[in-house]
Design a protein around this motif. Structure first.
Motif, mmCIF file in Angstrom:
data_model
loop_
_atom_site.group_PDB
_atom_site.id
_atom_site.type_symbol
_atom_site.label_atom_id
_atom_site.label_comp_id
_atom_site.label_asym_id
_atom_site.label_seq_id
_atom_site.Cartn_x
_atom_site.Cartn_y
_atom_site.Cartn_z
ATOM 1 N N SER A 9 56.060 55.141 12.977
ATOM 2 C CA SER A 9 57.449 54.998 12.545
ATOM 3 C C SER A 9 57.587 55.218 11.036
ATOM 4 O O SER A 9 57.018 54.465 10.240
ATOM 5 C CB SER A 9 57.964 53.601 12.893
ATOM 6 O OG SER A 9 59.158 53.341 12.196
ATOM 7 N N ARG A 11 60.145 54.572 9.319
ATOM 8 C CA ARG A 11 60.869 53.430 8.769
ATOM 9 C C ARG A 11 59.907 52.265 8.490
ATOM 10 O O ARG A 11 60.022 51.600 7.457
ATOM 11 C CB ARG A 11 62.000 53.022 9.714
ATOM 12 C CG ARG A 11 63.097 54.107 9.758
ATOM 13 C CD ARG A 11 64.021 53.989 10.928
ATOM 14 N NE ARG A 11 63.411 54.233 12.218
ATOM 15 C CZ ARG A 11 63.137 55.440 12.729
ATOM 16 N NH1 ARG A 11 63.396 56.524 12.034
ATOM 17 N NH2 ARG A 11 62.606 55.570 13.917
ATOM 18 N N ARG A 12 58.973 52.014 9.379
ATOM 19 C CA ARG A 12 58.009 50.932 9.139
ATOM 20 C C ARG A 12 57.109 51.267 7.951
ATOM 21 O O ARG A 12 56.788 50.385 7.147
ATOM 22 C CB ARG A 12 57.190 50.665 10.400
ATOM 23 C CG ARG A 12 58.013 50.024 11.487
ATOM 24 C CD ARG A 12 57.178 49.530 12.665
ATOM 25 N NE ARG A 12 58.089 49.012 13.669
ATOM 26 C CZ ARG A 12 58.310 49.570 14.853
ATOM 27 N NH1 ARG A 12 57.639 50.644 15.221
ATOM 28 N NH2 ARG A 12 59.182 49.042 15.686
ATOM 29 N N GLU A 14 57.916 53.083 5.338
ATOM 30 C CA GLU A 14 58.716 52.899 4.127
ATOM 31 C C GLU A 14 58.860 51.424 3.766
ATOM 32 O O GLU A 14 58.792 51.057 2.590
ATOM 33 C CB GLU A 14 60.103 53.506 4.306
ATOM 34 C CG GLU A 14 60.127 55.015 4.309
ATOM 35 C CD GLU A 14 61.478 55.588 4.725
ATOM 36 O OE1 GLU A 14 62.466 54.816 4.814
ATOM 37 O OE2 GLU A 14 61.544 56.803 4.976
ATOM 38 N N LEU A 15 59.062 50.582 4.767
ATOM 39 C CA LEU A 15 59.231 49.150 4.498
ATOM 40 C C LEU A 15 57.953 48.548 3.923
ATOM 41 O O LEU A 15 58.009 47.773 2.958
ATOM 42 C CB LEU A 15 59.655 48.413 5.774
ATOM 43 C CG LEU A 15 61.092 48.687 6.223
ATOM 44 C CD1 LEU A 15 61.338 48.121 7.614
ATOM 45 C CD2 LEU A 15 62.096 48.120 5.226
ATOM 46 N N LYS A 144 66.583 56.935 18.301
ATOM 47 C CA LYS A 144 66.717 55.539 17.900
ATOM 48 C C LYS A 144 67.161 54.656 19.056
ATOM 49 O O LYS A 144 68.061 55.009 19.808
ATOM 50 C CB LYS A 144 67.735 55.430 16.763
ATOM 51 C CG LYS A 144 67.362 56.355 15.606
ATOM 52 C CD LYS A 144 67.734 55.834 14.300
ATOM 53 C CE LYS A 144 67.271 56.652 13.129
ATOM 54 N NZ LYS A 144 66.858 58.000 13.326
ATOM 55 N N GLY A 149 71.103 54.353 13.768
ATOM 56 C CA GLY A 149 70.208 53.916 12.703
ATOM 57 C C GLY A 149 71.024 53.273 11.603
ATOM 58 O O GLY A 149 71.810 53.949 10.940
ATOM 59 N N GLN A 151 70.087 52.231 8.795
ATOM 60 C CA GLN A 151 69.664 52.656 7.464
ATOM 61 C C GLN A 151 70.111 54.079 7.135
ATOM 62 O O GLN A 151 69.893 54.552 6.034
ATOM 63 C CB GLN A 151 68.141 52.547 7.329
ATOM 64 C CG GLN A 151 67.364 53.611 8.082
ATOM 65 C CD GLN A 151 67.317 53.412 9.591
ATOM 66 O OE1 GLN A 151 67.813 52.440 10.128
ATOM 67 N NE2 GLN A 151 66.710 54.355 10.277
ATOM 68 N N ASN A 166 66.166 44.176 7.588
ATOM 69 C CA ASN A 166 64.964 44.992 7.806
ATOM 70 C C ASN A 166 64.493 44.936 9.257
ATOM 71 O O ASN A 166 63.876 45.886 9.745
ATOM 72 C CB ASN A 166 63.832 44.568 6.865
ATOM 73 C CG ASN A 166 64.145 44.936 5.431
ATOM 74 O OD1 ASN A 166 64.563 46.050 5.144
ATOM 75 N ND2 ASN A 166 63.969 43.991 4.541
ATOM 76 N N VAL A 169 66.110 47.685 10.983
ATOM 77 C CA VAL A 169 65.476 48.953 10.618
ATOM 78 C C VAL A 169 64.174 49.134 11.409
ATOM 79 O O VAL A 169 63.808 50.261 11.736
ATOM 80 C CB VAL A 169 65.222 49.021 9.092
ATOM 81 C CG1 VAL A 169 64.483 50.295 8.709
ATOM 82 C CG2 VAL A 169 66.539 48.918 8.330
#
Length: 180
Positions: A9, A11-12, A14-15, A144, A149, A151, A166, A169
């Motif tokens: 992912s 997104r994961r 980036e977090l 998604k 999404g 974000q 988060n 996300v």
């Protein structure tokens, strides 16, 4: 110590980068099957399946895995099959409150396992069919859960959230950070 993120992912990734966690990615290519039916149990079960698959190949390493679902009226909404499916999902969510659940599994260096689920409530605006179609035309909803999404461009559909942003996300970042 560099942890292993058992996920592809973006997104994961980036977090985790956002808070300076040192990690590498090893996607868990496992069949995501569970006999659980409650959303919070499903996400924990699936995240544990992914974490164990990667931990078995990497003894002595910390492994983090997660799974996120959108649930409305107690039913899990996955990724849309096509644009029609995305339209039906977003129409159903329009003007209503739904839940986003993320299950997390962490296997530590000694093989001990910590699992938990986080739930965030999301309230959607009453979104017109025209706005929903315009959003679908961006292509963003197609990969998604729940067909949006938060974000990205889907942020315009969301009125408010109750809980961890988060988590919506894809990772309850503060709780994961503390657990690691």
């Amino acid at each position: 110590m560099k942890i292993i993120l058992a996920s592809n992912s973006p997104r994961r990734k980036e977090l985790l980068q956002q808070v300076g966690i040192d990690f590498e990615v090893q996607a868990a290519n496992v069949e995501e099957v569970t006999d659980k039916t409650k959303p919070d149990e499903v996400v924990v079960d699936l995240s544990l399946l992914k974490a164990k698959a990667i931990a078995d190949k990497n003894p002595g390493r910390v492994v983090l895995a997660a799974d996120t679902v959108v649930a409305y009226d107690g039913k899990i909404l996955g990724k849309p099959k096509d644009e029609k499916d995305a339209f039906l999902m977003l129409s159903r969510l329009s003007g209503n409150t739904h839940q986003v659940y993320t299950g997390v599994a962490i296997v530590d260096e000694t093989g001990n396992i910590n699992t938990f689920a986080e739930c965030t409530e999301v309230v959607m605006y009453e979104n017109s069919p025209e706005l929903i179609k315009k959003y679908i035309a961006t292509g963003e909803p197609m990969d998604k859960a729940g067909a949006y999404g938060i974000q990205g461009k889907g942020a315009v559909l969301v009125k408010e959230i109750k809980g961890d942003y988060n988590n919506v996300v894809g990772l309850p970042l503060a709780k994961v950070y503390r657990s690691l």
